[in-house]
Write a protein that holds these residues in place. Structure first.
Motif, mmCIF file in Angstrom:
data_model
loop_
_atom_site.group_PDB
_atom_site.id
_atom_site.type_symbol
_atom_site.label_atom_id
_atom_site.label_comp_id
_atom_site.label_asym_id
_atom_site.label_seq_id
_atom_site.Cartn_x
_atom_site.Cartn_y
_atom_site.Cartn_z
ATOM 1 N N PHE A 15 0.847 -1.172 0.000
ATOM 2 C CA PHE A 15 0.000 0.000 0.000
ATOM 3 C C PHE A 15 0.882 1.220 0.000
ATOM 4 N N ARG A 16 0.386 2.262 -0.572
ATOM 5 C CA ARG A 16 1.124 3.520 -0.587
ATOM 6 C C ARG A 16 0.231 4.567 0.059
ATOM 7 N N GLY A 17 0.839 5.520 0.729
ATOM 8 C CA GLY A 17 0.079 6.593 1.374
ATOM 9 C C GLY A 17 -0.548 7.515 0.359
ATOM 10 N N GLU A 18 -0.355 8.762 0.529
ATOM 11 C CA GLU A 18 -0.957 9.777 -0.329
ATOM 12 C C GLU A 18 -0.369 9.740 -1.737
ATOM 13 N N GLY A 19 -1.053 10.382 -2.659
ATOM 14 C CA GLY A 19 -0.543 10.517 -4.018
ATOM 15 C C GLY A 19 -1.170 9.542 -4.990
ATOM 16 N N GLU A 20 -0.515 9.376 -6.109
ATOM 17 C CA GLU A 20 -0.997 8.498 -7.166
ATOM 18 C C GLU A 20 -0.995 7.039 -6.706
ATOM 19 N N PRO A 21 -1.949 6.252 -7.218
ATOM 20 C CA PRO A 21 -1.929 4.828 -6.855
ATOM 21 C C PRO A 21 -0.689 4.152 -7.415
ATOM 22 N N PRO A 22 -0.232 3.111 -6.757
ATOM 23 C CA PRO A 22 0.966 2.408 -7.235
ATOM 24 C C PRO A 22 0.681 1.737 -8.582
ATOM 25 N N PRO A 23 1.738 1.512 -9.377
ATOM 26 C CA PRO A 23 1.548 0.899 -10.700
ATOM 27 C C PRO A 23 0.803 -0.430 -10.654
ATOM 28 N N HIS A 24 1.072 -1.261 -9.635
ATOM 29 C CA HIS A 24 0.403 -2.558 -9.588
ATOM 30 C C HIS A 24 -1.111 -2.420 -9.469
ATOM 31 N N ALA A 25 -1.585 -1.411 -8.744
ATOM 32 C CA ALA A 25 -3.028 -1.199 -8.606
ATOM 33 C C ALA A 25 -3.622 -0.650 -9.901
ATOM 34 N N ALA A 26 -2.929 0.307 -10.501
ATOM 35 C CA ALA A 26 -3.428 0.900 -11.749
ATOM 36 C C ALA A 26 -3.459 -0.118 -12.885
ATOM 37 N N ALA A 54 -17.179 -13.829 -17.918
ATOM 38 C CA ALA A 54 -16.253 -12.731 -18.229
ATOM 39 C C ALA A 54 -15.336 -12.439 -17.052
ATOM 40 N N LEU A 55 -15.896 -12.407 -15.860
ATOM 41 C CA LEU A 55 -15.075 -12.091 -14.693
ATOM 42 C C LEU A 55 -14.045 -13.181 -14.430
ATOM 43 N N LEU A 56 -14.486 -14.421 -14.457
ATOM 44 C CA LEU A 56 -13.546 -15.515 -14.190
ATOM 45 C C LEU A 56 -12.463 -15.600 -15.260
ATOM 46 N N ALA A 57 -12.815 -15.304 -16.493
ATOM 47 C CA ALA A 57 -11.817 -15.323 -17.566
ATOM 48 C C ALA A 57 -10.800 -14.194 -17.406
ATOM 49 N N ALA A 58 -11.210 -13.085 -16.798
ATOM 50 C CA ALA A 58 -10.326 -11.931 -16.649
ATOM 51 C C ALA A 58 -9.365 -12.050 -15.475
ATOM 52 N N LEU A 59 -9.636 -12.909 -14.517
ATOM 53 C CA LEU A 59 -8.809 -12.977 -13.303
ATOM 54 C C LEU A 59 -7.324 -13.234 -13.567
ATOM 55 N N PRO A 60 -6.957 -14.149 -14.479
ATOM 56 C CA PRO A 60 -5.514 -14.332 -14.718
ATOM 57 C C PRO A 60 -4.826 -13.068 -15.234
ATOM 58 N N SER A 61 -5.492 -12.314 -16.105
ATOM 59 C CA SER A 61 -4.847 -11.106 -16.626
ATOM 60 C C SER A 61 -4.776 -10.020 -15.560
ATOM 61 N N ALA A 66 -1.079 -7.076 -11.940
ATOM 62 C CA ALA A 66 -0.674 -6.615 -10.608
ATOM 63 C C ALA A 66 0.734 -7.085 -10.273
ATOM 64 N N ILE A 67 1.026 -8.360 -10.512
ATOM 65 C CA ILE A 67 2.349 -8.908 -10.188
ATOM 66 C C ILE A 67 3.425 -8.258 -11.055
ATOM 67 N N GLU A 68 3.159 -8.137 -12.340
ATOM 68 C CA GLU A 68 4.143 -7.508 -13.226
ATOM 69 C C GLU A 68 4.326 -6.025 -12.905
ATOM 70 N N GLY A 69 3.306 -5.416 -12.286
ATOM 71 C CA GLY A 69 3.397 -4.014 -11.881
ATOM 72 C C GLY A 69 4.100 -3.818 -10.555
ATOM 73 N N GLY A 70 4.550 -4.909 -9.939
ATOM 74 C CA GLY A 70 5.323 -4.783 -8.709
ATOM 75 C C GLY A 70 4.602 -5.191 -7.439
ATOM 76 N N ALA A 71 3.418 -5.779 -7.536
ATOM 77 C CA ALA A 71 2.706 -6.193 -6.324
ATOM 78 C C ALA A 71 3.464 -7.322 -5.630
ATOM 79 N N SER A 72 3.564 -7.220 -4.328
ATOM 80 C CA SER A 72 4.171 -8.290 -3.543
ATOM 81 C C SER A 72 3.114 -9.261 -3.027
ATOM 82 N N ARG A 73 1.846 -8.842 -3.092
ATOM 83 C CA ARG A 73 0.741 -9.690 -2.648
ATOM 84 C C ARG A 73 -0.525 -9.219 -3.348
ATOM 85 N N LEU A 74 -1.368 -10.164 -3.703
ATOM 86 C CA LEU A 74 -2.669 -9.870 -4.294
ATOM 87 C C LEU A 74 -3.700 -10.675 -3.525
#
Length: 165
Positions: A15-26, A54-61, A66-74
């Motif tokens: 999680f990040r404090g104030e400001g723009e959301p982190p890349p993994h979230a965006a 549609a939702l279940l098919a989208a979960l892998p992407s 998120a992981i490729e954007g730097g997430a350490s946990r999802l």
């Protein structure tokens, strides 16, 4: 056969404090949007709605973004639309629902610390968050928003307190 609509709530860390959301979230949000899902993007998490297929098919992407954007946990929660509201509110008059339990835990911590959470100094608020965490308050739905309101701080601040060690 009726089309089942699902809702997925996902949060990514750190999680990040104030400001723009982190890349993994965006990036996770964009993956959900690109899949044609209805998005509710917030600073602490994203909800995506759509028909089950549609939702279940989208979960892998979404996870990959998120992981490729730097997430350490999802963290992911999936439920049929409407289940969340029933789970949060319980039946009218039912004792022991999540809001009742959370209110009791907050009152207990206020008693232990000698007053309303919103009147505590920063150190006291950090201690209150630790006590609430120890007692399982943050396992309950909407706990961060409720605790933030009681403390008179933002949800970001509560998450920052939780991540302090």
């Amino acid at each position: 056969m009726a089309v089942v609509e699902l809702e997925a709530e996902f949060t990514s860390e750190p999680f990040r404090g104030e400001g723009e959301p982190p890349p993994h979230a965006a990036l996770a949000k964009e993956a959900a949007r690109n899949a044609g899902l209805t998005i509710d993007f917030g600073p602490l998490g994203t909800s995506a709605r759509g028909d089950a297929d549609a939702l279940l098919a989208a979960l892998p992407s979404i996870a990959r973004a998120a992981i490729e954007g730097g997430a350490s946990r999802l963290t992911l929660r999936i439920a049929p639309v409407g289940e969340r509201e029933r789970g949060e509110q319980g039946e009218r008059g039912e004792k022991g629902t999540a809001p009742d339990v959370l209110d009791r835990i907050v009152r207990d911590v206020e008693t232990e610390l000698g007053g309303p959470l919103g009147e505590l100094d920063r150190e006291g608020k950090q201690r209150a968050v630790r006590l609430l965490e120890e007692r399982g308050a943050f396992q309950l739905r909407k706990a961060v928003a409720t605790v933030a309101e009681a403390l008179g701080v933002t949800r970001f601040t509560v998450y920052n307190y939780l991540n302090r060690e």
